[in-house]
Motif scaffolding. Structure first.
Motif, PDB file in Angstrom:
ATOM      1  N   VAL A  26       0.858  -1.182   0.000  1.00  0.00           N
ATOM      2  CA  VAL A  26       0.000   0.000   0.000  1.00  0.00           C
ATOM      3  C   VAL A  26       0.894   1.233   0.000  1.00  0.00           C
ATOM      4  N   LEU A  27       0.538   2.190  -0.830  1.00  0.00           N
ATOM      5  CA  LEU A  27       1.249   3.476  -0.848  1.00  0.00           C
ATOM      6  C   LEU A  27       0.275   4.544  -0.340  1.00  0.00           C
ATOM      7  N   ALA A  28       0.682   5.244   0.744  1.00  0.00           N
ATOM      8  CA  ALA A  28      -0.153   6.350   1.243  1.00  0.00           C
ATOM      9  C   ALA A  28       0.583   7.644   0.881  1.00  0.00           C
ATOM     10  N   ASN A 104       2.357  17.201   5.381  1.00  0.00           N
ATOM     11  CA  ASN A 104       1.371  17.499   4.349  1.00  0.00           C
ATOM     12  C   ASN A 104       1.139  16.335   3.400  1.00  0.00           C
ATOM     13  N   ARG A 105       2.039  15.391   3.346  1.00  0.00           N
ATOM     14  CA  ARG A 105       1.889  14.193   2.506  1.00  0.00           C
ATOM     15  C   ARG A 105       1.628  12.947   3.357  1.00  0.00           C
ATOM     16  N   ALA A 106       2.367  12.855   4.480  1.00  0.00           N
ATOM     17  CA  ALA A 106       2.332  11.628   5.292  1.00  0.00           C
ATOM     18  C   ALA A 106       0.984  11.477   5.978  1.00  0.00           C
ATOM     19  N   THR A 107       0.572  10.218   6.155  1.00  0.00           N
ATOM     20  CA  THR A 107      -0.709   9.943   6.804  1.00  0.00           C
ATOM     21  C   THR A 107      -0.491   9.400   8.218  1.00  0.00           C
ATOM     22  N   CYS A 113       1.361   1.987  10.379  1.00  0.00           N
ATOM     23  CA  CYS A 113       1.612   0.765   9.582  1.00  0.00           C
ATOM     24  C   CYS A 113       3.107   0.555   9.340  1.00  0.00           C
ATOM     25  N   ASN A 114       3.870   1.623   9.323  1.00  0.00           N
ATOM     26  CA  ASN A 114       5.324   1.484   9.148  1.00  0.00           C
ATOM     27  C   ASN A 114       5.954   0.795  10.360  1.00  0.00           C
ATOM     28  N   ALA A 115       5.261   0.917  11.514  1.00  0.00           N
ATOM     29  CA  ALA A 115       5.623   0.190  12.743  1.00  0.00           C
ATOM     30  C   ALA A 115       7.054   0.444  13.212  1.00  0.00           C
ATOM     31  N   GLU A 161      -5.118  -7.498   3.708  1.00  0.00           N
ATOM     32  CA  GLU A 161      -5.753  -6.526   4.610  1.00  0.00           C
ATOM     33  C   GLU A 161      -5.110  -5.140   4.475  1.00  0.00           C
ATOM     34  N   VAL A 162      -5.951  -4.129   4.688  1.00  0.00           N
ATOM     35  CA  VAL A 162      -5.493  -2.740   4.636  1.00  0.00           C
ATOM     36  C   VAL A 162      -6.124  -2.002   5.822  1.00  0.00           C
ATOM     37  N   VAL A 163      -5.401  -1.053   6.382  1.00  0.00           N
ATOM     38  CA  VAL A 163      -5.997  -0.213   7.424  1.00  0.00           C
ATOM     39  C   VAL A 163      -6.897   0.802   6.724  1.00  0.00           C
ATOM     40  N   LEU A 180       5.626  14.301  24.904  1.00  0.00           N
ATOM     41  CA  LEU A 180       6.957  14.924  24.869  1.00  0.00           C
ATOM     42  C   LEU A 180       7.930  13.959  24.223  1.00  0.00           C
ATOM     43  N   ARG A 181       8.823  14.483  23.420  1.00  0.00           N
ATOM     44  CA  ARG A 181       9.859  13.648  22.804  1.00  0.00           C
ATOM     45  C   ARG A 181      11.165  14.394  22.821  1.00  0.00           C
ATOM     46  N   LYS A 182      12.251  13.622  22.706  1.00  0.00           N
ATOM     47  CA  LYS A 182      13.560  14.245  22.577  1.00  0.00           C
ATOM     48  C   LYS A 182      14.224  13.582  21.383  1.00  0.00           C
TER      49      LYS A 182
HETATM   50  C1  LIG Z   1      12.986  13.149   6.610  1.00  0.00           C
HETATM   51  C2  LIG Z   1      11.980  12.315   7.354  1.00  0.00           C
HETATM   52  C3  LIG Z   1      11.719  12.598   8.681  1.00  0.00           C
HETATM   53  C4  LIG Z   1      10.809  11.839   9.390  1.00  0.00           C
HETATM   54  N1  LIG Z   1      10.572  12.156  10.702  1.00  0.00           N
HETATM   55  C5  LIG Z   1       9.678  11.422  11.414  1.00  0.00           C
HETATM   56  C6  LIG Z   1       9.424  11.748  12.779  1.00  0.00           C
HETATM   57  O1  LIG Z   1       9.962  12.703  13.341  1.00  0.00           O
HETATM   58  N2  LIG Z   1       8.539  10.967  13.452  1.00  0.00           N
HETATM   59  C7  LIG Z   1       7.911   9.906  12.879  1.00  0.00           C
HETATM   60  O2  LIG Z   1       7.118   9.233  13.559  1.00  0.00           O
HETATM   61  N3  LIG Z   1       8.116   9.583  11.580  1.00  0.00           N
HETATM   62  C8  LIG Z   1       8.982  10.310  10.835  1.00  0.00           C
HETATM   63  N4  LIG Z   1       9.216  10.001   9.503  1.00  0.00           N
HETATM   64  C9  LIG Z   1       8.548   8.834   8.920  1.00  0.00           C
HETATM   65  C10 LIG Z   1       7.245   9.099   8.102  1.00  0.00           C
HETATM   66  O3  LIG Z   1       7.170  10.393   7.597  1.00  0.00           O
HETATM   67  C11 LIG Z   1       5.976   8.753   8.896  1.00  0.00           C
HETATM   68  O4  LIG Z   1       6.067   7.441   9.416  1.00  0.00           O
HETATM   69  C12 LIG Z   1       4.698   8.899   8.045  1.00  0.00           C
HETATM   70  O5  LIG Z   1       3.606   9.102   8.911  1.00  0.00           O
HETATM   71  C13 LIG Z   1       4.407   7.708   7.139  1.00  0.00           C
HETATM   72  O6  LIG Z   1       3.170   7.936   6.476  1.00  0.00           O
HETATM   73  P1  LIG Z   1       3.025   7.781   4.898  1.00  0.00           P
HETATM   74  O7  LIG Z   1       1.591   8.072   4.592  1.00  0.00           O
HETATM   75  O8  LIG Z   1       4.041   8.574   4.173  1.00  0.00           O
HETATM   76  O9  LIG Z   1       3.316   6.215   4.760  1.00  0.00           O
HETATM   77  P2  LIG Z   1       3.913   5.394   3.508  1.00  0.00           P
HETATM   78  O10 LIG Z   1       5.336   5.677   3.340  1.00  0.00           O
HETATM   79  O11 LIG Z   1       3.030   5.536   2.330  1.00  0.00           O
HETATM   80  O12 LIG Z   1       3.714   3.910   4.103  1.00  0.00           O
HETATM   81  C14 LIG Z   1       4.470   3.457   5.204  1.00  0.00           C
HETATM   82  C15 LIG Z   1       4.253   1.942   5.369  1.00  0.00           C
HETATM   83  O13 LIG Z   1       2.924   1.671   5.806  1.00  0.00           O
HETATM   84  C16 LIG Z   1       2.208   0.896   4.819  1.00  0.00           C
HETATM   85  N5  LIG Z   1       0.870   1.502   4.763  1.00  0.00           N
HETATM   86  C17 LIG Z   1       0.581   2.822   4.621  1.00  0.00           C
HETATM   87  N6  LIG Z   1      -0.751   3.017   4.730  1.00  0.00           N
HETATM   88  C18 LIG Z   1      -1.302   1.788   4.935  1.00  0.00           C
HETATM   89  C19 LIG Z   1      -2.643   1.340   5.132  1.00  0.00           C
HETATM   90  N7  LIG Z   1      -3.675   2.191   5.137  1.00  0.00           N
HETATM   91  N8  LIG Z   1      -2.853   0.017   5.319  1.00  0.00           N
HETATM   92  C20 LIG Z   1      -1.802  -0.857   5.330  1.00  0.00           C
HETATM   93  N9  LIG Z   1      -0.509  -0.492   5.154  1.00  0.00           N
HETATM   94  C21 LIG Z   1      -0.271   0.816   4.952  1.00  0.00           C
HETATM   95  C22 LIG Z   1       3.011   1.023   3.523  1.00  0.00           C
HETATM   96  O14 LIG Z   1       2.837  -0.102   2.682  1.00  0.00           O
HETATM   97  C23 LIG Z   1       4.420   1.147   4.063  1.00  0.00           C
HETATM   98  O15 LIG Z   1       4.917  -0.130   4.395  1.00  0.00           O
HETATM   99  C24 LIG Z   1      10.115  10.761   8.758  1.00  0.00           C
HETATM  100  C25 LIG Z   1      10.360  10.488   7.411  1.00  0.00           C
HETATM  101  C26 LIG Z   1      11.290  11.256   6.703  1.00  0.00           C
HETATM  102  C27 LIG Z   1      11.530  10.943   5.250  1.00  0.00           C
END
Ligand SMILES: Cc1cc2nc3c(=O)[nH]c(=O)nc-3n(C[C@H](O)[C@H](O)[C@H](O)COP(=O)(O)OP(=O)(O)OC[C@H]3O[C@@H](n4cnc5c(N)ncnc54)[C@H](O)[C@@H]3O)c2cc1C
Length: 280
Positions: A26-28, A104-107, A113-115, A161-163, A180-182
């Motif tokens: 899945v790509l979000a 703005n892009r990340a969900t 799901c990235n766990a 399965e998908v979330v 809070l995080r560091k």
């Molecule tokens: C420069 C940088 C900094 C970052 N800093 C942080 C940070 O400070 N804190 C943090 O927590 N994270 C951080 N991240 C990680 C990331 O941005 C987050 O984890 C983000 O929320 C992932 O969401 P996404 O929609 O881009 O997921 P994607 O990259 O699209 O997917 C992530 C994974 O989850 C799976 N997936 C996605 N959606 C679903 C779904 N609905 N059902 C099943 N599987 C699914 C995908 O197949 C993939 O394996 C950072 C990333 C980068 C590149």
């Protein structure tokens, strides 16, 4: 090489996932997945963009719950949920992820799901008692956030399965939480350690991030606070227990010893801030 799909329904997502098994992802927002593909850690043959599924980008506020669709970005979720003070802990956690451009892009769904053990939203979702709504070929199931992640990069999701959403319970308006995080620098770095603390009535929840393979609930400290109330003395004792509950590793971000001390210090700060929030 991979084939790119733009499914138009959850049924289409699950049938593609079931048909292609381990070779489909899945790509979000792609902010984790595309980085992993570029590094060669993931080599899917099929990418299913769920942002094309109508309705998944909605937040539905019902009488007993709030459902955050799997395509809702962290930015939009924070903006909409900031109207509810009881979800403050989640808004703080979402705000601490990466940068405005990435949020703005990340969900939110992608973050869980990235766990990653350091995912910012997971401790906050755990203390809020959130559930994960999973759609599969046999229908929907709900899994508590606390049980959704089973280890680094691993979840309870089965092939096919998908979330589809993250489900928050509606809470008493007086409930409050603090996250809070560091990290090694203020943004664009994963947390070295994190703490979510939450109070509802006389009960408390504490969850630790980045100091174990999955989030750690500190139930002994929660019971102590419920028995003694939240004071400076009980916050210090609960924080000491949190430090002992942590199971950190040494890695590029920190040594194990530093993480253990850090998480205790963060827990005390979070609980003192929570006491202020509850009083306000
Ligand atoms: C420069 C940088 C900094 C970052 N800093 C942080 C940070 O400070 N804190 C943090 O927590 N994270 C951080 N991240 C990680 C990331 O941005 C987050 O984890 C983000 O929320 C992932 O969401 P996404 O929609 O881009 O997921 P994607 O990259 O699209 O997917 C992530 C994974 O989850 C799976 N997936 C996605 N959606 C679903 C779904 N609905 N059902 C099943 N599987 C699914 C995908 O197949 C993939 O394996 C950072 C990333 C980068 C590149």
């Amino acid at each position: 090489m991979f084939e790119y799909h733009e499914p138009q329904s959850l049924a289409e997502v699950t049938s593609l996932l079931a048909a292609h098994g381990e070779t489909a992802r899945v790509l979000a927002g792609g902010t984790d997945l595309l980085v992993q593909m570029r590094k060669g850690r993931q080599q899917p043959h099929h990418l299913l963009n769920i942002k094309t599924v109508p309705g998944l980008d909605q937040i539905i506020v019902a009488e007993d719950c709030v459902e955050i669709g799997a395509a809702v970005t962290l930015y939009d979720a924070e903006k909409q949920l900031s109207a509810y003070q009881e979800y403050g802990v989640l808004c703080q956690a979402m705000h601490s992820v990466a940068s405005c451009q990435i949020r703005n892009r990340a969900t939110l769904a992608g973050n869980i799901c990235n766990a990653s053990p350091a995912a910012d939203t997971v401790p906050a979702l755990v203390v809020l008692g959130a559930n994960v709504k999973i759609h599969g070929t046999k229908g929907d199931r709900l899994v508590p956030m606390e049980r959704f992640i089973t280890g680094p990069g691993r979840t309870v999701l089965l092939i096919g399965e998908v979330v589809s959403a993250i489900v928050l319970p509606r809470l008493n308006g007086g409930s409050r939480g603090v996250y809070l995080r560091k990290a090694r620098r203020p943004s664009l770095d994963l947390a070295t350690a994190s703490v979510a603390a939450f109070a509802a009535g006389g009960s408390y929840r504490i969850a630790l991030g980045a100091v174990g393979p999955t989030v750690i609930r500190v139930r002994e400290a929660e019971r102590l606070l419920a028995a003694k109330g939240l004071t400076a003395a009980s916050a210090a004792e609960a924080a000491r227990i949190a430090g002992l509950a942590a199971r950190p590793i040494s890695d590029v971000r920190s040594s194990e010893e530093y993480r253990r001390d850090l998480v205790a210090a963060l827990a005390e700060r979070a609980l003192l801030a929570l006491a202020e929030e509850v009083r306000a």
